[in-house]
Write an enzyme that holds these catalytic residues in place. Structure first.
Site, PDB file in Angstrom:
ATOM      1  N   HIS A   1       0.859  -1.188   0.000  1.00 15.64           N
ATOM      2  CA  HIS A   1       0.000   0.000   0.000  1.00 15.64           C
ATOM      3  C   HIS A   1       0.890   1.231   0.000  1.00 15.64           C
ATOM      4  CE1 HIS A   1      -3.828   2.047   1.841  1.00 15.64           C
ATOM      5  NE2 HIS A   1      -3.170   2.872   1.035  1.00 15.64           N
TER       6      HIS A   1
ATOM      7  N   GLU B   1      -7.525   2.146  -4.374  1.00 18.91           N
ATOM      8  CA  GLU B   1      -8.086   2.576  -3.100  1.00 18.91           C
ATOM      9  C   GLU B   1      -9.216   3.554  -3.383  1.00 18.91           C
ATOM     10  OE1 GLU B   1      -6.774   4.172   1.331  1.00 18.91           O
ATOM     11  OE2 GLU B   1      -5.395   4.436  -0.329  1.00 18.91           O
TER      12      GLU B   1
ATOM     13  N   ALA C   1      -8.478  11.630   4.052  1.00 20.38           N
ATOM     14  CA  ALA C   1      -7.804  12.495   3.088  1.00 20.38           C
ATOM     15  C   ALA C   1      -8.215  12.187   1.650  1.00 20.38           C
ATOM     16  CB  ALA C   1      -6.294  12.352   3.231  1.00 20.38           C
ATOM     17  N   GLN C   2      -9.147  11.253   1.463  1.00 22.23           N
ATOM     18  CA  GLN C   2      -9.647  10.971   0.119  1.00 22.23           C
ATOM     19  C   GLN C   2     -10.544  12.128  -0.344  1.00 22.23           C
ATOM     20  OE1 GLN C   2      -8.985   8.184  -1.779  1.00 22.23           O
ATOM     21  NE2 GLN C   2      -7.780   7.089  -0.245  1.00 22.23           N
TER      22      GLN C   2
ATOM     23  N   HIS D   1      -5.298  -0.348   6.149  1.00 20.92           N
ATOM     24  CA  HIS D   1      -4.762   0.502   7.223  1.00 20.92           C
ATOM     25  C   HIS D   1      -5.660   0.485   8.472  1.00 20.92           C
ATOM     26  CE1 HIS D   1      -7.427   3.460   5.398  1.00 20.92           C
ATOM     27  NE2 HIS D   1      -6.559   3.870   4.498  1.00 20.92           N
TER      28      HIS D   1
ATOM     29  N   ARG E   1     -24.913  -0.688  21.620  1.00 18.45           N
ATOM     30  CA  ARG E   1     -23.551  -0.646  21.099  1.00 18.45           C
ATOM     31  C   ARG E   1     -23.342  -1.709  20.034  1.00 18.45           C
ATOM     32  NH1 ARG E   1     -22.740   0.424  26.601  1.00 18.45           N
ATOM     33  NH2 ARG E   1     -21.706   2.431  26.986  1.00 18.45           N
TER      34      ARG E   1
ATOM     35  N   ILE F   1       3.249   6.961  14.446  1.00 19.68           N
ATOM     36  CA  ILE F   1       2.427   8.159  14.583  1.00 19.68           C
ATOM     37  C   ILE F   1       0.958   7.833  14.295  1.00 19.68           C
ATOM     38  CG2 ILE F   1       2.005  10.496  13.714  1.00 19.68           C
ATOM     39  CD1 ILE F   1       5.002  10.640  13.084  1.00 19.68           C
TER      40      ILE F   1
ATOM     41  N   ASP G   1       1.865   3.362   3.263  1.00 21.09           N
ATOM     42  CA  ASP G   1       0.800   4.282   2.827  1.00 21.09           C
ATOM     43  C   ASP G   1       1.421   5.625   2.459  1.00 21.09           C
ATOM     44  OD1 ASP G   1      -1.718   5.148   2.132  1.00 21.09           O
ATOM     45  OD2 ASP G   1      -2.387   5.521   4.178  1.00 21.09           O
TER      46      ASP G   1
ATOM     47  N   GLY H   1      -2.008  10.817   5.131  1.00 19.13           N
ATOM     48  CA  GLY H   1      -1.071   9.830   4.601  1.00 19.13           C
ATOM     49  C   GLY H   1       0.262   9.948   5.308  1.00 19.13           C
TER      50      GLY H   1
END
Length: 398
Positions: A61, A131, A142-143, A218, A233, A256, A280, A320
């Site tokens: 990826h 993706e 972020a797409q 991811h 739930r 991160i 990624d 990303g």
């Protein structure tokens, strides 16, 4: 055919490290691996100098690096991305698209086909990963939301027919109308159906897995966890991936996107044979920090690279990673306390198995492709060899 003999190496196999090992390469393939010396005349000698000798890293990826993105739609971008990541230990990769118009997907397939044979200096291409664009708008991340839509039967059939030999994986939100039918279609064509950018609950994930979906894209990023609907739930995709043993997962192990406790949790539950480490990476990988662009250089989203990660311009979310594969292994070993052998397995053998190339790649095994790395105790890459040819050597190792 070129013959190479690597000596004085700590050779990493899937389950152990062979001290003071020797590895013979004949042409494009591994010929022999043994502890100690192997008598072999007329072989070019490489002294590993006590460093680790490892199978090449496989990134399933990846969007870009070195200032380029696969969505730039140029041959230069495809070739340069492969070359820059080879310097960080990547010997095979799956070029990955972003959510876009159908015409851009077809253009990306064209470029994959035209550059595959020309890619002689960088990480080998082992199939495309599409993706999107069939994602939950609520999990767009972020797409680009302008292109997000529900699965379109005629559209994805056309794309698959056009890229039959190129497309190896497609990431989709399984709860969308038509997504279950798409999963069946992907599986029937030998394409990995992956779950991504989704608000699905456990029952929807289970149905998806029963109908072809096998991988969580991811893990933790842009997907549902435990949710509450009308008091009750529901388990989300994250919990589903843990509960369903047959599901593979990939994680952005840059330290991160997922902090150490979550890296440890995923490892504890899924184990190294079900986890693929992924970068990624976007175009900022291997580049200085500052402003950058996610996606096509002319039409993509403006982002900022700071503190070792790409974030949206408004700093609302990650955009990303800028990781490289050596960094992923280093993070798993040094931050998550994972044994080196198993960290390497998650960066080589497991992704090879997921992509269906385990018969030729992923381990240092006699008869397999000679995709070999030499790196030090801090996972600094000293030499990258692809198909028996050295494509990178650090200045301090030559």
């Amino acid at each position: 055919m070129k013959k190479v003999k690597i000596i004085n190496g700590q050779i990493i196999t899937p389950y152990r490290i062979i001290k003071n090992g020797t590895l013979l390469i004949n042409g494009h393939q591994i010929e022999a691996i043994e502890e100690g010396d192997i008598e072999a005349a007329d072989y070019e000698l490489i002294d590993a100098k006590g460093n680790y000798v490892s199978p090449g890293f496989i990134d399933i990826h990846i969007h870009g690096g070195g200032g380029h993105d696969f969505m730039d739609a140029t041959e230069e971008a495809y070739l340069k991305i492969a070359e820059i990541h080879a310097t960080y230990g990547t010997t095979a990769m799956a070029p990955t698209t972003l959510t876009c118009a159908k015409e851009d997907l077809l253009k990306a397939i064209d470029l994959y086909k035209s550059t595959n044979a020309k890619n002689t200096k960088g990480a080998q291409f082992i199939g495309m990963h599409l993706e999107g664009p069939y994602f939950a708008l609520s999990q767009s991340g972020a797409q680009d939301p302008r292109y997000i839509r529900n699965p379109d039967l005629e559209e994805y059939k056309e794309v698959i027919a056009y890229g039959a030999e190129a497309i190896k994986r497609w990431s989709v939100a399984p709860e969308l109308p038509g997504a279950i039918e798409m999963g069946k279609y992907l599986k029937s064509h030998g394409i990995i159906a992956a779950i991504a950018h989704t608000d699905a609950i456990y029952e929807e994930v289970l149905e998806a897995v029963e109908n072809g979906y096998s991988l969580a894209t991811h893990l933790y990023s842009a997907m549902s966890g435990v949710t509450r609907r009308n008091t009750y739930r529901y388990a989300g995709v994250i919990e589903s991936a843990f509960l369903i043993d047959a599901m593979d997962v990939e994680i952005i192990a840059d330290g991160i996107h997922l902090p150490a406790p979550l890296l440890k949790l995923v490892y504890k539950i899924k184990g190294p044979d079900r986890i693929a480490l992924i970068t990624d990476a976007m175009r900022g990988a291997g580049m200085p920090e500052g402003e950058s662009i996610l996606g096509n250089k002319d039409t993509g989203l403006k982002v900022i690279i700071e503190n070792g990660v790409a974030i949206m311009a408004d700093r609302s979310s990650f955009a990303g990673s800028v990781a490289t594969t050596d960094r992923l292994v280093r993070t798993m070993v040094q931050m998550a306390d994972i044994p080196l052998v198993e960290a390497v397995r998650m960066m080589s053998r497991t992704p090879a198995t997921i992509m269906g190339v385990e018969n030729t790649k992923g381990t240092l095994t006699v008869g397999k492709d000679a995709d070999v790395l030499i790196f030090d105790e801090n996972i600094n890459i000293k030499t990258t060899m692809i198909n028996g040819t050295v494509v990178y050597s650090s200045a301090d190792f030559v």
